[in-house]
Design an enzyme around this catalytic site. Sequence first.
Site, PDB file in Angstrom:
ATOM      1  N   GLU A  20     -49.014 -32.216  37.069  1.00 54.49           N
ATOM      2  CA  GLU A  20     -48.951 -33.405  37.903  1.00 54.49           C
ATOM      3  C   GLU A  20     -50.336 -33.836  38.363  1.00 54.49           C
ATOM      4  O   GLU A  20     -50.467 -34.598  39.318  1.00 54.49           O
ATOM      5  CB  GLU A  20     -48.048 -33.162  39.125  1.00 54.49           C
ATOM      6  N   HIS A  39     -36.125 -31.604  35.532  1.00 54.03           N
ATOM      7  CA  HIS A  39     -37.367 -31.985  34.841  1.00 54.03           C
ATOM      8  C   HIS A  39     -37.315 -33.411  34.292  1.00 54.03           C
ATOM      9  O   HIS A  39     -38.357 -34.047  34.137  1.00 54.03           O
ATOM     10  CB  HIS A  39     -37.662 -30.998  33.712  1.00 54.03           C
TER      11      HIS A  39
END
Length: 654
Positions: A564, A534
Amino acid sequence: MTQQRLYARLIMAVLLPLMLVTATLWPVLHMHLETRQESIREETRAILQVGENTLLRDINETLSYALAVAEMPIIKAHMTSGEDENTEGSTSAQLSNFLSTLVKHYPRYTKLILIDNQGHQVLSAPAELASDPRFTAKRHASTDYFKAASKLLARDLYISPPGRNLQYELFSGEVIPVVNVATPIFDDQGERQGVVLLSLNWQHLSEAVHQAMHIDPDAGVLLADAQGGWLLTEGSRRLPMISFGDNYARLAAEPWKPVTEQDEGAFTLGNYLLRFQRLDIRSQGYQGLAGRIFSQDDTLPWVLGVSLPMPTWKTLLQDDASVIWFLLLTYSTAVALGIYWSFSSHQQRNLRQQALLHANEVNKLYDSAPCGYHSLNADGVILKMNQTELDWLNLDRGAIGQRCYLDFVSPASLPDVETAFQDVKAGRQGEAECTLVADDGQTRHVIIQAVGYLENDRFMYSNATVFDITERKQLEEKLRAQAMTDPLTGVFNRRYLQSQASVEISRASRHQTPISLIAIDIDHFKRINDEYGHDAGDEVLKRFTSVIKGLLRHEDLLCRVGGEEFAILMPNTAIEKASQVAERIRVAMENTQVPIEQDDTPMTIVITASFGVTHIASGEKTLKAAIKRADEGLYEAKETGRNRIVVSLRPHDP
């Protein structure tokens, strides 16, 4: 006969001086006593005003603070989502830590609790603070503050009586009384989502009031509710053993009876002057956005009072031994007039000095008050101003009588201040929130509350109180910015996109200009997180937004709407131009390498993105339809190979 004359002369020599001195000195001594007594009356008025200002200021700040919390978008969103505050790393836990930090920085507050519509505790701050040992459950449905606040409208508040219904808390190792301030929470659709409970440390407030009013060491302070319940955590001069919650009306029936018969006044009690006034916090003129204020009727109004010893002939003689010696000397001699004039001159000097001393004390209270005070004439010229406000405006005393107060009001605030001043000149109370600009250019956000003095329906001057709310404004702006910004990338979030879109759509409709929307999704982002972690995903998001911002205009709005997923709102931009911008971004991302580290080994990631482009059609009032079209184009770009652009139009658009 000679002996008789001698006796008669002796008698006359004794009686006449005694009568002359007595007749001469009696008015002077009486005036001296009345002057001392009047100074005590004025001193009690000033002390009582200081106590009232201190009490109302702390309560008013608590009301404004509770309203500010209830109006926070992040609070509304949290109450709507219903997230568990115990979830580690959750938004609720972060919010709890944030609110705990705020509460800990304000010693007047003990806790802040969010309660849902069923009376369950959703979030508390500080989370580690022990609650009332007699009330340990996290259910508030049966409490007075929850029942009352659940029926209130937006921005209405309920204030619980101090110490009623076992409202105590364990704070810093001791059990203290609190005052609970509750206000409802409504979401943006007007739906009731719960209640904000803010507990005011009543011990802290009562000590502040007692300290503010204890200017004279001989002063005694009184604060009781309508039933005679003692509201101070300190005892009184007459009842040093009385403690918070005791029945003052029963323990001091003699002074309590006249207090209940009128709203304000003064009376002597033995050798003491007691001045009091009744305060109903529900009817006070509070600043801010508060609506109505509610509490239990049987506890209001409160009674605030101060007592000071009144000078008497006995204390006057005890305090000033020169008076006794002067009288003895005067009565024992025949030079009555000379001694009388000497004594009279001495007494007049003492009177002037004492009057000047008390005047200086009152002026110090006026000049050193924590808020500003000023008086203006009908043209707005400053007639009087305390030192606090002079310092705010970077002025000296020479500005009084020369400068116009409106010159220090910012242009944006000037219409509101002028409207309020017109109300004041018409004999009504005026209030305005504005920005003051000092002579050195510094700005200060304030609330001005003013009243006018009229004589025969003619305006003479205004008296205004000015409260500094700069810190509160700065806090509100900081919280508003945090609520509208994505903390990782620094770009705006979905909430800001929705709010700003309505403004841009309205502007485009008025000026008949096009407005376009680009939806963007990073390709294979989940795979990046799974393969590199991450931290690498976060670095990709930050680099992605950095590249995009360098390709946009100042007026274009870049927002992160999901993990995203991003959206770009482009005012005054046709869909063809938006497609060109999307292509530039696509190419730039295709050629961008993101440096990361995996297992302490430097490496780079090449990323691509898919795009959906659409426009906001004429007649569309919100982004809802445009977002759907842009998402459809984005999904088509994903399904047909990614790293491409799809333009999506309404079915009937060319």
